[in-house]
Motif scaffolding. Structure first.
Motif, mmCIF file in Angstrom:
data_model
loop_
_atom_site.group_PDB
_atom_site.id
_atom_site.type_symbol
_atom_site.label_atom_id
_atom_site.label_comp_id
_atom_site.label_asym_id
_atom_site.label_seq_id
_atom_site.Cartn_x
_atom_site.Cartn_y
_atom_site.Cartn_z
ATOM 1 N N LEU A 227 -35.125 -9.513 30.823
ATOM 2 C CA LEU A 227 -34.917 -8.254 31.540
ATOM 3 C C LEU A 227 -36.236 -7.712 32.082
ATOM 4 O O LEU A 227 -36.295 -7.196 33.208
ATOM 5 C CB LEU A 227 -34.268 -7.225 30.612
ATOM 6 C CG LEU A 227 -32.805 -7.465 30.230
ATOM 7 C CD1 LEU A 227 -32.318 -6.348 29.315
ATOM 8 C CD2 LEU A 227 -31.926 -7.550 31.473
ATOM 9 N N PHE A 228 -37.284 -7.832 31.299
ATOM 10 C CA PHE A 228 -38.603 -7.363 31.735
ATOM 11 C C PHE A 228 -39.048 -8.090 33.001
ATOM 12 O O PHE A 228 -39.477 -7.463 33.979
ATOM 13 C CB PHE A 228 -39.614 -7.580 30.607
ATOM 14 C CG PHE A 228 -41.053 -7.460 31.038
ATOM 15 C CD1 PHE A 228 -41.637 -6.222 31.229
ATOM 16 C CD2 PHE A 228 -41.821 -8.602 31.251
ATOM 17 C CE1 PHE A 228 -42.965 -6.110 31.634
ATOM 18 C CE2 PHE A 228 -43.143 -8.504 31.647
ATOM 19 C CZ PHE A 228 -43.722 -7.255 31.844
ATOM 20 N N HIS A 229 -38.938 -9.408 33.009
ATOM 21 C CA HIS A 229 -39.404 -10.177 34.166
ATOM 22 C C HIS A 229 -38.516 -9.968 35.390
ATOM 23 O O HIS A 229 -38.995 -10.054 36.528
ATOM 24 C CB HIS A 229 -39.477 -11.663 33.807
ATOM 25 C CG HIS A 229 -40.711 -12.027 33.046
ATOM 26 N ND1 HIS A 229 -41.910 -12.315 33.656
ATOM 27 C CD2 HIS A 229 -40.942 -12.122 31.713
ATOM 28 C CE1 HIS A 229 -42.825 -12.588 32.743
ATOM 29 N NE2 HIS A 229 -42.267 -12.475 31.555
ATOM 30 N N LEU A 230 -37.252 -9.682 35.171
ATOM 31 C CA LEU A 230 -36.355 -9.446 36.301
ATOM 32 C C LEU A 230 -36.534 -8.060 36.911
ATOM 33 O O LEU A 230 -36.385 -7.885 38.129
ATOM 34 C CB LEU A 230 -34.897 -9.621 35.857
ATOM 35 C CG LEU A 230 -34.441 -11.043 35.510
ATOM 36 C CD1 LEU A 230 -32.995 -11.031 35.013
ATOM 37 C CD2 LEU A 230 -34.580 -11.975 36.715
ATOM 38 N N CYS A 231 -36.862 -7.089 36.087
ATOM 39 C CA CYS A 231 -36.843 -5.689 36.536
ATOM 40 C C CYS A 231 -38.217 -5.121 36.873
ATOM 41 O O CYS A 231 -38.305 -4.152 37.643
ATOM 42 C CB CYS A 231 -36.188 -4.806 35.470
ATOM 43 S SG CYS A 231 -34.472 -5.243 35.107
#
Length: 372
Positions: A227-231
């Protein structure tokens, strides 16, 4: 002229800057969850697992913990320096901070499960072979852990020039640290308590339980990292400036000449020493000295962290009421009181009730010192 320029820069920030969306702040905060989960397992249960489950001697288990800490000490400045570099290669196109975060995440996910597992294809090998085996994975893990930690922290000035938003990002980051640690201790307590019962002691047969705990924690951490890398999108425009929030950067020579740097470093080193030692040796103290059950090795650390969480609610008011130095002194006094009680505590009342008071005191002391 110089002060006027700083004033104008501050005004420019105020005029053109938009606050970070809450979703982005939360997405940033979960970027360190994987590290937090692994750190809780590393400091609280590494010696327990190596000594009580894998049956390594005291010095062998301590040596492997030392190897990990030395590897972390060497990897941290290396990653810090390299993550400040920029280039035009594909390696940097993803973001000079996020690429190190991604690399570190891969190292952590690839190495950490092997640390809390029996030696693959060498379970009956000589001890020195097994020690080398575990040290290899420990070094890889510590490099990855340092890469995630440094890159995640250094993203804050890249995301925003606003000091208030930076403070908020740090607070959210710590909030997820609390959640991650509590998750680890609750999962550990459930697995050790439900599978082992109330009166069981930790031993070699409990190895698979630690593997279950690790996989649950890594699964949660991996989900948060994705989620961190996507957002979170790394911006290049705030962190590279010589002025941050209207204040000019200090160069390295100026920092090294400042005596306050060494005072703070000494205090922080002493604080970290107390916090880490209490986290590392409390489980062994419970098992070896107090002869407590396996589930207590999760319940007491959980109580310590609940004590830290409770103190986080009132620390700001305490700082305003007494000042930071006095609040720090109060925290140190609580830690000393807990250590004295540990030294002389014994008997049924102490094991049944007193140790929980000690855990709360240590937890509150740790939080007050770390957040000085």
């Amino acid at each position: 002229m110089e002060s006027s320029q700083q004033y104008l820069i501050s005004n420019d920030y105020t005029e053109v800057y938009q606050r970070l969306p809450l979703g982005l702040q939360l997405a940033y905060g979960i970027g360190h969850v994987l590290n937090d989960v692994c750190a809780s397992m590393w400091f609280t249960y590494l010696l327990v697992f190596f000594h009580l489950v894998l049956q390594f001697s005291n010095w062998e288990a301590g040596f492997m913990l030392l190897v990990g800490q030395v590897a972390d000490a060497l990897a941290t400045p290396f990653v810090g320096f390299q993550s400040d570099q920029s280039g035009t290669s594909f390696f940097y196109s993803y973001g000079k901070r996020k690429i190190w975060h991604l690399l570190g995440t891969i190292c952590v996910l690839g190495a950490f499960p092997f640390i809390f597992s029996p030696c693959v294809y060498c379970i009956n090998a000589q001890r020195w072979v097994q020690i080398v085996y575990y040290c290899i994975f420990i070094i890889i893990f510590q490099f990855g852990w340092a890469a995630v930690q440094i890159s995640h922290l250094s993203l804050i000035p890249e995301l925003t020039p606003n000091e208030h938003d930076r403070t908020r990002l740090t607070a959210i980051r710590y909030c997820f640290t609390v959640i991650s640690s509590i998750l680890v201790y609750i999962v550990t307590w459930l697995i050790l308590h439900l599978d082992s019962g109330d009166d069981s002691k930790l031993g070699p047969a409990d190895g698979p339980k630690f593997q279950h705990i690790v996989w649950i924690g890594l699964g949660f951490g991996l989900f948060c990292s994705i989620l961190f890398h996507l957002c979170v999108r790394e911006e290049d425009g705030f962190g590279g400036s010589d002025i941050r929030g209207g204040q000019p950067r200090h160069n390295v020579k100026e920092i090294l000449k400042n005596i306050k740097v060494y005072k703070v470093a000494l205090i922080y080193m002493s604080t970290r020493l107390f916090v880490n030692l209490s986290q590392v040796f409390i489980p062994l103290y419970l098992h070896e000295t107090l002869d407590m059950t396996a589930s207590s090795l999760a319940l007491i650390p959980l109580t310590m962290f609940i004590g830290s969480f409770l103190m986080s609610v009132g620390i700001e008011k305490l700082n305003r009421l007494f000042g930071r130095k006095m609040a720090y002194t109060i925290g140190v006094s609580m830690g000393v009181a807990a250590c004295i009680w540990v030294q002389y505590g014994q008997g049924t009342f102490y094991i049944s009730y007193g140790i929980y008071v000690v855990a709360v005191l240590i937890g509150e002391c740790n939080f007050m010192q770390i957040n000085f």
